[in-house]
Write a protein that holds these residues in place. Structure first.
Motif, short mmCIF file in Angstrom:
data_model
loop_
_atom_site.label_atom_id
_atom_site.label_comp_id
_atom_site.label_asym_id
_atom_site.label_seq_id
_atom_site.Cartn_x
_atom_site.Cartn_y
_atom_site.Cartn_z
N ASN A 57 8.33 -46.66 -97.90
CA ASN A 57 7.61 -46.10 -99.04
C ASN A 57 6.19 -45.67 -98.67
N GLY A 58 6.08 -45.09 -97.49
CA GLY A 58 4.80 -44.55 -97.03
C GLY A 58 3.89 -45.55 -96.35
N LEU A 59 4.27 -46.82 -96.31
CA LEU A 59 3.44 -47.85 -95.69
C LEU A 59 3.99 -48.22 -94.31
N ASP A 60 3.09 -48.59 -93.41
CA ASP A 60 3.49 -49.08 -92.09
C ASP A 60 3.84 -50.56 -92.20
N ILE A 61 5.07 -50.89 -91.82
CA ILE A 61 5.53 -52.28 -91.85
C ILE A 61 5.58 -52.82 -90.43
N ALA A 62 4.98 -53.99 -90.23
CA ALA A 62 4.97 -54.65 -88.93
C ALA A 62 6.07 -55.71 -88.90
N ALA A 63 6.91 -55.66 -87.88
CA ALA A 63 8.06 -56.57 -87.82
C ALA A 63 8.28 -57.03 -86.38
N ASN A 64 9.04 -58.10 -86.26
CA ASN A 64 9.51 -58.57 -84.96
C ASN A 64 11.03 -58.62 -84.97
N VAL A 65 11.64 -58.03 -83.96
CA VAL A 65 13.08 -58.12 -83.76
C VAL A 65 13.33 -59.10 -82.62
N TYR A 66 14.24 -60.02 -82.84
CA TYR A 66 14.63 -60.97 -81.80
C TYR A 66 16.04 -60.61 -81.34
N ILE A 67 16.17 -60.42 -80.03
CA ILE A 67 17.48 -60.04 -79.48
C ILE A 67 18.06 -61.19 -78.68
#
Length: 350
Positions: A57-67
């Motif tokens: 929705n136009g915002l930058d989302i910071a995330a972590n993916v664990y593999i």
């Protein structure tokens, strides 16, 4: 009481070395992870972490993916979305559970909520249910398109406030094939009625305050905040509930992170106080697992939601004997028991 004594005393209570507690210092981790046993570097053949960002929705989302270990981008991994607690960030308990699930073979993601943590959005620390629920849908959007994710085996895990919002998200988002919560916190009920329904006599006063705060924001005035406090150890010790006493210890001391804060915009209460995590909960037809500690003073919220979840025939309430709310965030024996139960649940349902 000195900081070292506090850490040592707390460690003695849960049977782990004080050095293990201090290892949760985010400053000592290159990914600023604030939990014991956190990944410190990505190595072949082991669970790895991949910081990512995406637009919602136009915002930058910071995330972590664990593999998972020996990850193959052409594989088909069962995939779990993990929603963090109120005031928490992806580097704390949500990251711990995401990493532990990756260690048993799941592809996982946890993201900072919009307007919170390292994600975008102004003003800071907005905490509206619709936004938090949309964050969960957004994590699903991103991770189901990630290499190796099996979108037909997508699970959801919500912790504390993230648990209440996960229930709401799963009511209508049927991409989630299985839903689990740990120490579920019904944010709307607590903001409306007070913790353990202790503020029923001040609901209208607090609604007036929230309305005034919104009016002030719209007029260009200062953004008002609730939940922000700077308490001494003595004041913390006098708080009436384990959740708050141990919450301050967890978020301010043993597992502190600079992006984590108790405060939220007072105007958010306009939305929070009309929300309830159990509204339309009968729409959940997916398998449901709810985990909570037997000594948690928040247990009443899990039990209430579990009883009202009449739309699914596959549901279980699993209690961690002796655990309080915050202890399910980090005490090794409780976390391990929860992970074992979650793995059994997701293996069967995904």
């Amino acid at each position: 009481m000195s900081k070292l004594f506090r850490h040592t005393a707390l460690a003695a209570l849960v049977g782990v070395a004080s050095g293990d507690l201090l290892a949760a210092d985010y400053k000592k981790n290159p990914f600023t992870l604030a939990y014991d046993g956190a990944i410190t570097k990505n190595e072949p053949g082991k669970v790895n972490i991949r910081p990512v960002s995406y637009k919602l929705n136009g915002l930058d989302i910071a995330a972590n993916v664990y593999i998972p270990a020996n990850y193959d981008p052409k594989g088909h991994y069962p995939t779990i979305v993990v929603a963090h607690p109120n005031g928490g960030v992806k580097e704390q308990v949500a990251g711990l559970y995401a990493q532990r699930l990756a260690e048993v073979g799941y592809l996982t993601i946890t993201a900072d909520a919009a307007y919170q943590g390292a994600s975008g959005g102004e003003p800071r620390s907005v905490d509206k249910p619709a936004y938090r629920i949309e964050d969960i849908h957004g994590m699903a959007d991103f991770i189901t398109r990630y290499d190796g994710a099996d979108s037909t085996r997508l699970g959801l895990l919500g912790i504390c406030g993230g648990g209440g919002y996960s229930l709401a998200a799963a009511e209508t988002d049927k991409r989630f094939k299985a839903v689990a919560t740990v120490s579920m916190f019904n944010s709307g009920r607590v903001r409306r009625n007070g913790y353990v329904d202790s503020q029923l006599d001040s609901v209208q006063v607090r609604l007036q305050q929230a309305s005034a705060a919104r009016a002030q924001e719209v007029a260009g005035g200062a953004v008002m905040y609730s939940g922000d406090a700077n308490l001494s150890d003595e004041q913390i010790a006098k708080l009436p509930f384990d959740l708050y006493r141990q919450g301050y210890e967890y978020y301010w001391k043993t597992h502190a992170h600079p992006n984590s804060t108790f405060k939220y915009t007072t105007s958010s209460l306009i939305d929070l106080m009309r929300f309830d995590a159990t509204d339309q909960i009968a729409l959940i037809q997916q398998p449901l697992l709810m985990i909570a500690g037997t000594k948690a003073d928040s247990l009443y919220m899990t039990e209430d939601a579990f009883t009202k979840a009449t739309g699914t025939k596959d549901k279980e309430l699993f209690k961690l004997d002796g655990a309080t709310h915050i202890e399910t965030y980090w005490v090794p024996k409780y976390v391990s028991a929860a992970i074992d139960k979650l793995n059994t649940f997701y293996t069967r349902t995904l």
